[in-house]
Structures are given as structure tokens and as C-alpha cells.
Design a protein around this motif. Sequence first.
Motif, PDB file in Angstrom:
ATOM      1  N   VAL A  61       2.764  -3.873 -13.129  1.00  8.50           N
ATOM      2  CA  VAL A  61       1.990  -3.713 -11.896  1.00  8.50           C
ATOM      3  C   VAL A  61       0.549  -3.345 -12.221  1.00  8.50           C
ATOM      4  CG1 VAL A  61       4.007  -3.045 -10.532  1.00  8.50           C
ATOM      5  CG2 VAL A  61       2.645  -1.285 -11.683  1.00  8.50           C
ATOM      6  N   SER A  62      -0.321  -3.637 -11.274  1.00 14.03           N
ATOM      7  CA  SER A  62      -1.720  -3.214 -11.326  1.00 14.03           C
ATOM      8  C   SER A  62      -1.958  -2.315 -10.122  1.00 14.03           C
ATOM      9  CB  SER A  62      -2.658  -4.419 -11.287  1.00 14.03           C
ATOM     10  OG  SER A  62      -4.014  -4.008 -11.273  1.00 14.03           O
ATOM     11  N   VAL A  63      -2.446  -1.104 -10.363  1.00 18.76           N
ATOM     12  CA  VAL A  63      -2.534  -0.087  -9.311  1.00 18.76           C
ATOM     13  C   VAL A  63      -3.970   0.417  -9.179  1.00 18.76           C
ATOM     14  CG1 VAL A  63      -1.637   2.121  -8.486  1.00 18.76           C
ATOM     15  CG2 VAL A  63      -0.185   0.620  -9.839  1.00 18.76           C
ATOM     16  N   SER A  64      -4.406   0.582  -7.924  1.00 20.02           N
ATOM     17  CA  SER A  64      -5.691   1.208  -7.626  1.00 20.02           C
ATOM     18  C   SER A  64      -5.448   2.350  -6.647  1.00 20.02           C
ATOM     19  CB  SER A  64      -6.673   0.201  -7.027  1.00 20.02           C
ATOM     20  OG  SER A  64      -6.938  -0.854  -7.940  1.00 20.02           O
ATOM     21  N   PHE A  68       4.993   3.850   2.276  1.00 20.66           N
ATOM     22  CA  PHE A  68       4.844   2.487   1.758  1.00 20.66           C
ATOM     23  C   PHE A  68       4.622   1.556   2.944  1.00 20.66           C
ATOM     24  CE2 PHE A  68       7.380   4.486  -1.601  1.00 20.66           C
ATOM     25  CZ  PHE A  68       6.639   4.138  -2.719  1.00 20.66           C
ATOM     26  N   SER A  69       3.784   0.557   2.755  1.00 18.27           N
ATOM     27  CA  SER A  69       3.416  -0.316   3.874  1.00 18.27           C
ATOM     28  C   SER A  69       4.470  -1.370   4.178  1.00 18.27           C
ATOM     29  CB  SER A  69       2.084  -1.019   3.568  1.00 18.27           C
ATOM     30  OG  SER A  69       2.199  -1.835   2.405  1.00 18.27           O
ATOM     31  N   PHE A  85       0.849  -1.181   0.000  1.00 14.36           N
ATOM     32  CA  PHE A  85       0.000   0.000   0.000  1.00 14.36           C
ATOM     33  C   PHE A  85       0.893   1.242   0.000  1.00 14.36           C
ATOM     34  CE2 PHE A  85      -2.248  -3.430   2.113  1.00 14.36           C
ATOM     35  CZ  PHE A  85      -3.418  -3.476   1.377  1.00 14.36           C
ATOM     36  N   TRP A  86       0.367   2.324  -0.512  1.00 16.10           N
ATOM     37  CA  TRP A  86       1.170   3.534  -0.644  1.00 16.10           C
ATOM     38  C   TRP A  86       0.296   4.766  -0.451  1.00 16.10           C
ATOM     39  CZ3 TRP A  86      -1.128   6.301  -4.429  1.00 16.10           C
ATOM     40  CH2 TRP A  86      -1.811   5.590  -5.428  1.00 16.10           C
ATOM     41  N   GLU A  87       0.965   5.891  -0.211  1.00 14.85           N
ATOM     42  CA  GLU A  87       0.295   7.180  -0.137  1.00 14.85           C
ATOM     43  C   GLU A  87       1.160   8.214  -0.841  1.00 14.85           C
ATOM     44  OE1 GLU A  87      -0.532   8.194   3.898  1.00 14.85           O
ATOM     45  OE2 GLU A  87      -1.845   6.467   4.251  1.00 14.85           O
ATOM     46  N   THR A  88       0.512   9.196  -1.445  1.00 15.83           N
ATOM     47  CA  THR A  88       1.238  10.316  -2.041  1.00 15.83           C
ATOM     48  C   THR A  88       0.697  11.615  -1.465  1.00 15.83           C
ATOM     49  OG1 THR A  88      -0.309  10.601  -3.891  1.00 15.83           O
ATOM     50  CG2 THR A  88       1.513   9.040  -4.213  1.00 15.83           C
ATOM     51  N   ARG A 118      -4.258   7.670  -1.881  1.00 13.19           N
ATOM     52  CA  ARG A 118      -3.946   6.482  -1.086  1.00 13.19           C
ATOM     53  C   ARG A 118      -4.337   5.268  -1.934  1.00 13.19           C
ATOM     54  NH1 ARG A 118      -7.013   7.376   3.501  1.00 13.19           N
ATOM     55  NH2 ARG A 118      -5.309   8.613   4.338  1.00 13.19           N
ATOM     56  N   GLY A 119      -3.436   4.280  -2.035  1.00 18.63           N
ATOM     57  CA  GLY A 119      -3.765   3.177  -2.920  1.00 18.63           C
ATOM     58  C   GLY A 119      -2.994   1.905  -2.654  1.00 18.63           C
TER      59      GLY A 119
END
Length: 322
Positions: free
Chosen positions: A253-256, A191-192, A179-182, A271-272
Motif C-alpha cells: 500500500v501507499s499511504v498519506s 474507514f470510508s 480514506f481513514w482516520e485514527t 486523517r489520511g
Amino acid sequence: MAAAGGLWRAAEAFASRGRRDITDPRRAQSALGRDPLYEAIGRAEFGLIVYDERDRLVYATPYLRSLFVALSDIKASAGKSFDELVRANIAAGVYLPPKGEAPEAFAARLIAWHGDPGETPFDVTLGDGRIIRFTELKLDNGWTVGLRTDVSDIIRNERELQESRARLREMASAAADWFWETDADGRFTYFSRDLHPIIKLSSEELLGMRRDDLLGDPSRPEIAAHLADIEARRPFRNFRYEARLPNGRTRIVSVSGQPVYDSDGVFTGYRGATADLTDELRAEEAARTAETRLASALEAMTAAIEIYDADNRLVLFNRRLV
């Protein structure tokens, strides 16, 4: 909290008056019962209990008398110590020690807390399953004022919330590798997990980088459409692309992602979650290549070939067979 603070102050004032005027706990119990403040408190669905400087019971509201066996006969209970009342309730099965804790050890722990409660409450489970939260205040005159509040629903809701969050984490972990946040500028801030085992770059090396820097050629239609979603602050789901990393590697990669706003409605970033599909897709490609080579080899043979699976179903053959 404000209401509780007012109650503590009122109880402290009355207990201080009681200490000057009443030396017999039974007389104190009678006098407190006639006080207008305590008469109003007595009708409330929470418990107020008062001990004198020798830790003898002075007063308990009717709510507590219905809750605890040891207080059911308040006249008989007046003058008994906190220790006596605790052990009586444990012996009657009203207080249930936590699983694995001996009754005497539980009694000792509760009595020790009563001696120095500080600001930490003590939760007691009753025989009927309810959870009562003990909070106490030591007064300057040596008296103790306590509140007993039924927090069963609160605890139950907290546990259900924790279980729901755990299930959500498990489900999310099964669908994503990290998981990540910008921030609002699209720069990674969180990053998780450490990403080095997957992409051969540490999370620290990617912090501060913009997501745009990993997307590749912005003129490609799918990249341009994704950037338009970001610019418009729209959520996106399962966007697949080949990420170009600073170490020269590429990963599929596949990103949401979901836009995030603060309490004032100001956009603060995204956040994704990201799923790395590289190994999976490469394995699929390798399997397709092997299958093609096998088919070519079979076709090159002059003899008829047929292959069946474990259920005796025909899965492969060459044209010589027909």
C-alpha cells in the motif's frame, strides 16, 4: 439571527398596534410609513412586508417596491391578498418557477407555504437571476410579518463550494482506494468504505487496531523513519510498505496522512488516504517475468529472430540476428 429576532419583535408590536387602530389597509400603509421604526427599516437593503388577519397587504418597504412589479404602486397594491400578488409577479415574469414546474403549481406551493411557513424559508428565483429568501412569522393577532432577503451570493457560494468539494472527492477517489482516520493513540476510528473486497477483511475488523500493528518490523529503516514521523506528528505522503494483516495476508500500500488538531490545538489523531498497489505491482512483476522468459527463449533459438510492433519498429531480437 439576534438582529432578525429583534426585528420580528418590533414588527409584531407594531402590527399589534396597527390591528387595534387601523382597519383599512391603505390607511395602515400610510400610518406604517410614518412610523419612525418603519421609516428606518425602509432605508435598509432588505424587504419587510406586512399582511393583516385577512391576508391583505398592509405594508411593504421601498426595497420591495423596487424588487417586485406587483408592489411598484403600493397604493394600488394595498389591500390585495398574498395570492393575488404572487400570481401577478409570476405573470409578469418576476417570480420564475423552478425548471419543470408549471407556474400554477409553483404558485400553489408558495401560497401553501405562506399559509403555514413554520421556521422553513422559501427561496424564489427572480427573472434577473437573483434569489430572494422568504421568511415569515404568523402573529397571535392573525397578522403576518415577512422578510425578503437577497441570498444570491450565499446560494452561489454554497453551490461553488459544493462543486469544489465534489471535484475534490473525485480527484481524491482517483488517487486513493479508501480514506481513514485514527485517534490520538493511532487506533483506526473511521474507514470510508468496506475494505473486504480489497483486503478480505471488513472495516469493522480493523476499527480499534493501531496502524503500527500493520507496519511490520519496526527495526527496518523505512519503518523506523515512518514511526518517527508519527511520533513527531508530522504529515507524510506516499509512504509505501507491505501491510501485514490480521488474516495473514499482505498487501502493498501507499499511504498519506495529515495530523489533525481540534479548535484548542490539541492533537486528535491522523486523517489520511490509502492506495492499494498490490495488484498493480504484481501485474508489473508478472510482465517483467514473462518478458525475461521470452528473451531467454529467443536467445535459445538457433535461428535469427526479430519482432516489430504495429508501427514497424524493432522491439525485440536475439543475438543470432547480429
